[in-house]
Design an enzyme around this catalytic site. Structure first.
Site, PDB file in Angstrom:
ATOM      1  N   VAL A  10     -21.348  -8.058 -37.494  1.00  0.00           N
ATOM      2  CA  VAL A  10     -20.465  -7.380 -36.386  1.00  0.00           C
ATOM      3  C   VAL A  10     -19.640  -6.474 -37.292  1.00  0.00           C
ATOM      4  O   VAL A  10     -19.364  -6.635 -38.473  1.00  0.00           O
ATOM      5  CB  VAL A  10     -19.670  -8.391 -35.482  1.00  0.00           C
ATOM      6  N   SER A  11     -19.009  -5.180 -36.654  1.00  0.00           N
ATOM      7  CA  SER A  11     -18.517  -4.325 -37.316  1.00  0.00           C
ATOM      8  C   SER A  11     -16.889  -4.488 -37.376  1.00  0.00           C
ATOM      9  O   SER A  11     -16.405  -4.151 -38.626  1.00  0.00           O
ATOM     10  CB  SER A  11     -18.417  -3.238 -36.478  1.00  0.00           C
ATOM     11  N   THR A  12     -16.472  -5.383 -36.678  1.00  0.00           N
ATOM     12  CA  THR A  12     -14.987  -5.906 -37.071  1.00  0.00           C
ATOM     13  C   THR A  12     -14.599  -7.537 -36.947  1.00  0.00           C
ATOM     14  O   THR A  12     -15.360  -8.007 -36.437  1.00  0.00           O
ATOM     15  CB  THR A  12     -13.844  -5.296 -35.976  1.00  0.00           C
TER      16      THR A  12
END
Length: 190
Positions: A10-12
């Site tokens: 996931v990006s964050t």
């Protein structure tokens, strides 16, 4: 038959990996064979991916939820999968059903992706060359401006070099330059 090893990203840190992990488990990954990252796909430094790639052995299959979870770009993705194939490691994407290099048709689809990525790289090269040619035709010159003999960096390097007590290594570390740059500075004439 090798293991199925999963990778999820996931990006964050606020985003949740549960959906991807559940899908990987459903496809045969055990919890200990799933590697994760919580980082932007654009970042080159992804420790989970590095550990995942290190764990893969010939005969294993790398499984991802979707293609965009693995590669930073199409060319990066193609390069990664080509490295896997060279090491006799399969690749599968759950949501992108046709991408399964463990089957002949899946490998064919991947080869089409690879050709498209190569085509994209060539188009970029051609556009870059055309832009540079056009700029030159308008009288523009690329590159850095030539450094002059009176530039303070050159003057300082030459002055320090006159003092034979200071080593080249010390001069380079003090001025934060490479040896090649130092010797280039010495050759600059008025």
């Amino acid at each position: 038959m090798g293991k199925t090893i999963g990778y999820a990203r996931v990006s964050t840190h606020e985003q949740n990996l549960d959906l991807q992990i559940d899908a990987l488990k459903k496809e045969g990954c055990t919890k200990r064979n799933i590697y994760v990252d919580k980082a932007s796909g654009a970042k080159a430094d992804r420790p989970g991916l590095d550990a995942c790639l290190a764990a893969l052995k010939p005969g294993d299959v790398l499984l991802v939820w979707r293609l965009d979870r693995l590669g930073r770009s199409m060319s990066h993705l193609v390069k990664l999968v080509e490295q896997l194939l060279e090491n006799k490691i399969g690749f599968r994407s759950i949501c992108d059903g046709a991408i399964d290099t463990t089957t002949a048709s899946g490998e064919f689809v991947f080869n089409i992706f690879s050709a498209l990525a190569q085509f994209e790289r060539r188009l970029i090269q051609e556009r870059t060359k055309a832009g540079l040619d056009a700029a030159r035709a308008r009288g523009k010159r690329g590159g850095r401006k030539a450094i002059k003999a009176n530039d303070p960096r050159v003057v300082t390097a030459k002055e320090m070099h006159k003092n034979k007590a200071i080593s080249v290594q010390k001069i380079c570390s003090t001025l934060n330059i490479s040896r090649a740059t130092f010797y280039r500075y010495l050759t600059i004439q008025d």
